[in-house]
Design an enzyme around this catalytic site. Structure first.
Site, short mmCIF file in Angstrom:
data_model
loop_
_atom_site.label_atom_id
_atom_site.label_comp_id
_atom_site.label_asym_id
_atom_site.label_seq_id
_atom_site.Cartn_x
_atom_site.Cartn_y
_atom_site.Cartn_z
N ASN A 84 0.73 -1.25 -0.06
CA ASN A 84 0.19 -0.03 -0.04
C ASN A 84 0.93 1.28 0.12
O ASN A 84 1.84 1.20 0.70
CB ASN A 84 -0.93 -0.10 1.37
CG ASN A 84 -1.75 -1.19 1.24
OD1 ASN A 84 -2.31 -1.53 0.17
ND2 ASN A 84 -1.91 -1.80 2.37
N GLY A 90 -4.36 2.55 2.21
CA GLY A 90 -4.29 1.95 3.27
C GLY A 90 -2.76 1.66 3.78
O GLY A 90 -3.14 0.90 4.95
N HIS A 95 7.30 2.63 6.43
CA HIS A 95 8.59 1.73 5.96
C HIS A 95 7.98 0.82 5.11
O HIS A 95 7.20 -0.07 5.46
CB HIS A 95 9.21 1.07 7.25
CG HIS A 95 10.34 0.44 6.88
ND1 HIS A 95 11.68 0.81 7.57
CD2 HIS A 95 10.64 -0.51 5.97
CE1 HIS A 95 12.63 -0.19 7.31
NE2 HIS A 95 12.22 -0.80 6.34
N HIS A 97 6.77 -2.09 3.01
CA HIS A 97 6.46 -3.58 3.34
C HIS A 97 5.61 -4.19 2.28
O HIS A 97 4.52 -3.51 1.76
CB HIS A 97 5.97 -3.80 4.64
CG HIS A 97 4.85 -2.86 4.94
ND1 HIS A 97 4.97 -1.47 5.21
CD2 HIS A 97 3.52 -3.12 4.90
CE1 HIS A 97 3.74 -0.91 5.45
NE2 HIS A 97 2.95 -1.84 5.19
N HIS A 99 2.94 -7.00 1.78
CA HIS A 99 2.23 -8.10 2.46
C HIS A 99 2.41 -9.36 1.69
O HIS A 99 2.04 -9.20 0.27
CB HIS A 99 0.78 -7.54 2.68
CG HIS A 99 0.55 -6.38 3.50
ND1 HIS A 99 0.02 -6.46 4.75
CD2 HIS A 99 0.74 -4.92 2.96
CE1 HIS A 99 -0.01 -5.01 5.14
NE2 HIS A 99 0.48 -4.34 4.05
P1 AMP Z 1 -0.31 -0.97 6.07
O1 AMP Z 1 -1.55 -0.73 6.70
O2 AMP Z 1 -0.17 -1.71 4.71
O3 AMP Z 1 0.85 -0.10 6.30
O4 AMP Z 1 0.44 -2.46 6.93
C1 AMP Z 1 0.92 -2.11 8.24
C2 AMP Z 1 1.00 -3.59 8.61
O5 AMP Z 1 1.77 -3.59 9.89
C3 AMP Z 1 -0.47 -3.93 9.18
O6 AMP Z 1 -0.86 -5.07 8.73
C4 AMP Z 1 -0.09 -4.26 10.87
O7 AMP Z 1 -0.93 -5.32 11.23
C5 AMP Z 1 1.25 -4.41 10.67
N1 AMP Z 1 2.03 -4.09 11.86
C6 AMP Z 1 2.10 -3.22 12.68
N2 AMP Z 1 3.06 -3.12 13.58
C7 AMP Z 1 3.49 -4.57 13.59
C8 AMP Z 1 4.26 -5.08 14.52
N3 AMP Z 1 4.96 -4.64 15.33
N4 AMP Z 1 4.60 -6.24 14.00
C9 AMP Z 1 4.38 -7.05 13.08
N5 AMP Z 1 3.26 -6.25 12.25
C10 AMP Z 1 2.89 -5.23 12.61
#
Ligand code: AMP
Length: 111
Positions: A84, A90, A95, A97, A99
């Site tokens: 995202n 979303g 940082h 990532h 999914h």
């Molecule tokens: P987004 O909303 O695409 O930025 O995804 C961020 C993701 O990071 C979400 O699915 C959260 O559940 C996940 N997340 C946030 N903090 C942590 C954490 N400490 N450990 C693992 N996942 C995390």
């Protein structure tokens, strides 16, 4: 490294996470709020806010890490990779990532 960034802290090991894969460029760990039976986040070690700012030299290493996670998790037959960019799409952690989701049927278009 950004000291305020939760994923930088996970990459450094100063915040715990269920790390399942790591190499020179990337680290992968289980999402804390999984949206599927398999929900892994693949991130660059370098602090990059989103794919929009990803340096060219990290493109291949990150795809390599995603493929390694897919093989390791045994999900190659069916999975989804999502990143995202921006709050409207979303993004909640700034940082980069990816999914990696698997283990259930996914609908399209995404919500
Ligand atoms: P987004 O909303 O695409 O930025 O995804 C961020 C993701 O990071 C979400 O699915 C959260 O559940 C996940 N997340 C946030 N903090 C942590 C954490 N400490 N450990 C693992 N996942 C995390």
């Amino acid at each position: 490294m950004s000291e305020q960034c939760i994923f930088c802290n996970i990459a450094q090991g100063s915040i715990p996470a269920q790390v399942i894969y790591q190499d020179e460029a990337a680290i992968a760990f289980r999402d804390i709020n999984p949206q599927a039976p398999v929900h892994v986040l693949v991130i660059p070690r370098l602090h990059v806010p989103s794919i929009a700012e990803l340096p060219d030299q990290l493109c291949h290493p990150l795809l390599h890490a995603i493929n390694a996670v897919v093989r390791q998790e045994g999900i190659a037959a069916s999975y989804r990779v999502v990143t995202n960019v921006g709050p409207a799409a979303g993004q909640s952690v700034f940082h980069l990532h990816f999914h990696v989701l698997s283990g259930r049927t996914f609908s399209w278009p995404p919500g």
